[in-house]
Design an enzyme around this catalytic site. Sequence first.
Site, PDB file in Angstrom:
ATOM      1  N   SER A 139       0.779  -1.061  -0.107  1.00  0.00           N
ATOM      2  CA  SER A 139       0.355   0.022   0.202  1.00  0.00           C
ATOM      3  C   SER A 139       0.882   0.849  -0.019  1.00  0.00           C
ATOM      4  O   SER A 139       0.494   2.587  -0.340  1.00  0.00           O
ATOM      5  CB  SER A 139      -1.084   0.495   1.568  1.00  0.00           C
ATOM      6  OG  SER A 139      -0.239  -0.381   2.424  1.00  0.00           O
ATOM      7  N   GLU A 199      -5.771  -0.448  -8.253  1.00  0.00           N
ATOM      8  CA  GLU A 199      -3.709   0.746  -8.685  1.00  0.00           C
ATOM      9  C   GLU A 199      -2.573   0.360  -8.789  1.00  0.00           C
ATOM     10  O   GLU A 199      -2.034  -0.329  -8.405  1.00  0.00           O
ATOM     11  CB  GLU A 199      -3.364   1.683  -7.156  1.00  0.00           C
ATOM     12  CG  GLU A 199      -2.722   3.101  -7.416  1.00  0.00           C
ATOM     13  CD  GLU A 199      -2.363   3.304  -5.905  1.00  0.00           C
ATOM     14  OE1 GLU A 199      -2.397   3.489  -5.032  1.00  0.00           O
ATOM     15  OE2 GLU A 199      -2.238   5.166  -5.743  1.00  0.00           O
TER      16      GLU A 199
HETATM   17  N1  CAA Z   1     -16.289 -10.825  -0.394  1.00  0.00           N
HETATM   18  C1  CAA Z   1     -17.543 -10.508  -0.769  1.00  0.00           C
HETATM   19  N2  CAA Z   1     -18.671  -9.862  -1.090  1.00  0.00           N
HETATM   20  C2  CAA Z   1     -18.496  -8.717   0.350  1.00  0.00           C
HETATM   21  C3  CAA Z   1     -17.278  -8.598   1.443  1.00  0.00           C
HETATM   22  C4  CAA Z   1     -16.020  -9.571   0.499  1.00  0.00           C
HETATM   23  N3  CAA Z   1     -15.046  -9.973   1.568  1.00  0.00           N
HETATM   24  N4  CAA Z   1     -17.404  -8.278   1.754  1.00  0.00           N
HETATM   25  C5  CAA Z   1     -19.224  -7.143   1.497  1.00  0.00           C
HETATM   26  N5  CAA Z   1     -19.520  -8.198   0.456  1.00  0.00           N
HETATM   27  C6  CAA Z   1     -20.574  -7.562  -0.354  1.00  0.00           C
HETATM   28  C7  CAA Z   1     -21.717  -8.806   0.562  1.00  0.00           C
HETATM   29  O1  CAA Z   1     -21.497  -9.411   0.274  1.00  0.00           O
HETATM   30  C8  CAA Z   1     -22.803  -6.723  -0.249  1.00  0.00           C
HETATM   31  O2  CAA Z   1     -22.880  -7.125  -0.922  1.00  0.00           O
HETATM   32  P1  CAA Z   1     -24.621  -6.786  -1.441  1.00  0.00           P
HETATM   33  O3  CAA Z   1     -24.709  -5.143  -1.580  1.00  0.00           O
HETATM   34  O4  CAA Z   1     -24.290  -6.864  -3.414  1.00  0.00           O
HETATM   35  O5  CAA Z   1     -25.580  -7.449  -0.750  1.00  0.00           O
HETATM   36  C9  CAA Z   1     -22.171  -5.316  -0.010  1.00  0.00           C
HETATM   37  O6  CAA Z   1     -20.624  -6.326  -0.017  1.00  0.00           O
HETATM   38  C10 CAA Z   1     -21.961  -5.033   1.167  1.00  0.00           C
HETATM   39  O7  CAA Z   1     -21.273  -5.733   2.576  1.00  0.00           O
HETATM   40  P2  CAA Z   1     -22.297  -5.306   3.987  1.00  0.00           P
HETATM   41  O8  CAA Z   1     -23.714  -5.436   3.042  1.00  0.00           O
HETATM   42  O9  CAA Z   1     -21.818  -7.118   4.674  1.00  0.00           O
HETATM   43  O10 CAA Z   1     -22.276  -4.333   4.477  1.00  0.00           O
HETATM   44  P3  CAA Z   1     -21.814  -2.880   3.635  1.00  0.00           P
HETATM   45  O11 CAA Z   1     -22.854  -2.545   2.772  1.00  0.00           O
HETATM   46  O12 CAA Z   1     -21.600  -2.360   5.334  1.00  0.00           O
HETATM   47  O13 CAA Z   1     -20.503  -2.322   3.362  1.00  0.00           O
HETATM   48  C11 CAA Z   1     -18.510  -2.188   2.707  1.00  0.00           C
HETATM   49  C12 CAA Z   1     -19.576  -2.771   2.917  1.00  0.00           C
HETATM   50  C13 CAA Z   1     -18.228  -2.776   1.616  1.00  0.00           C
HETATM   51  C14 CAA Z   1     -17.194  -2.743   3.187  1.00  0.00           C
HETATM   52  C15 CAA Z   1     -18.478  -0.989   2.853  1.00  0.00           C
HETATM   53  O14 CAA Z   1     -18.372  -0.275   4.029  1.00  0.00           O
HETATM   54  C16 CAA Z   1     -17.502  -0.181   1.844  1.00  0.00           C
HETATM   55  O15 CAA Z   1     -17.188   0.031   0.566  1.00  0.00           O
HETATM   56  N6  CAA Z   1     -16.355   0.576   2.451  1.00  0.00           N
HETATM   57  C17 CAA Z   1     -15.269   1.366   2.377  1.00  0.00           C
HETATM   58  C18 CAA Z   1     -14.385   0.060   2.105  1.00  0.00           C
HETATM   59  C19 CAA Z   1     -13.107   0.962   1.198  1.00  0.00           C
HETATM   60  O16 CAA Z   1     -13.220   2.031   1.416  1.00  0.00           O
HETATM   61  N7  CAA Z   1     -11.735   0.344   1.630  1.00  0.00           N
HETATM   62  C20 CAA Z   1     -10.741   0.531   1.180  1.00  0.00           C
HETATM   63  C21 CAA Z   1      -9.707   0.366   2.056  1.00  0.00           C
HETATM   64  S1  CAA Z   1      -8.173   1.284   1.394  1.00  0.00           S
HETATM   65  C22 CAA Z   1      -7.622  -0.254   1.109  1.00  0.00           C
HETATM   66  O17 CAA Z   1      -8.344  -1.149   1.005  1.00  0.00           O
HETATM   67  C23 CAA Z   1      -6.199   0.090   0.708  1.00  0.00           C
HETATM   68  C24 CAA Z   1      -5.179   0.955   1.376  1.00  0.00           C
HETATM   69  O18 CAA Z   1      -3.658   0.620   1.007  1.00  0.00           O
HETATM   70  C25 CAA Z   1      -4.982   1.093   2.903  1.00  0.00           C
END
Ligand code: CAA
Length: 304
Positions: free
Chosen positions: A123, A156
Amino acid sequence: MTQSAITNVTVIGSGTMGNGICHVFAQSGFTVSMMDIKQDALDRAMATIAKNMDRQVTKGTMTEDAKAAALGRISTHTDMAEAVKNAQLVVEAATENVDLKLNIFRQLDELAPAGCILASNTSSISITKIGSVTKRADKVIGMHFMNPVPVMKLVEVINGYATSADVTSTIYKLSEQLGKVPCVANDYPGFIANRLLLPMINEAIISLQEGVAGVTEIDTIMKLGMAHPMGPLQLADFIGLDVCLSILNVLHNGIGNPKYAPATLLVNMVQAGYLGVKSGEGFYKYTPGSKELVVSSMFSVKKW
Ligand code: CAA
């Protein structure tokens, strides 16, 4: 090598990012070797991938047969030589520690076939630095997936100083083949994703530290006001406060501007072992099986 020549992919590391990367490659038809140093970590990762594919089956975006076929394409390995012997691409997703990553890339350079592309999911660690410990810096590239990998559309793609244009083009097209949207950035501290994300998270922590607003207020303002799916403090917990601190240190040391200096509160929380979701408590307290967002008792009482 063109992206169509890549059929066998090895992923080093079976943690959250590693197993998510294996998930998307296997789902897209690739033969995947998942490597970790402990078999029980690999077993847990296979169970996580199966559980996450079940979500897709429940939603109707994947059939039971496709799930079984994807799981069948993943093999697990504790021996690196065995894991990489047929690889055309290795994606390293080990712990975010520079010495560990350099050591892994030295070994990969020795063990992987000559034409194999070596990608890192780092990252923030310099791709140029990682490439410099190999004899194939032209084939070393950043392939930075976002968590949760099966859900987030971005990859990315990071060019090291010596990465060849052919390798960038191959990884770009391969990311599209995974159903992702690649964006290319050059090798400067934090690339783009974390150069922009971490100062926002850090500023949220500084605002909390200064008593400008509470945890819920800061996160709600960003969720409802800016349409972010998670507020910055919840996102910090999700990423891991130790990871946030290490990325901020890379930005601070690498760019040299005091605006990237990590919040003292973040440093203290990491030192005290309050790392977010993975340790059970950060800005929020997490109970396994519960989705309720409960502010940590450290912040639930106004101390200012
Ligand atoms: N695998 C597969 N599907 C998943 C999953 C996983 N690990 N986690 C969640 N999902 C799916 C769920 O099945 C659900 O699908 P549907 O909407 O189609 O039913 C969907 O994702 C949403 O999940 P939830 O309903 O459980 O929960 P939510 O609506 O709160 O979403 C989230 C969870 C997708 C994590 C959302 O909160 C989100 O987008 N958060 C921000 C994530 C983000 O910013 N990520 C980047 C982090 S930084 C990084 O990774 C890089 C770094 O270098 C630091």
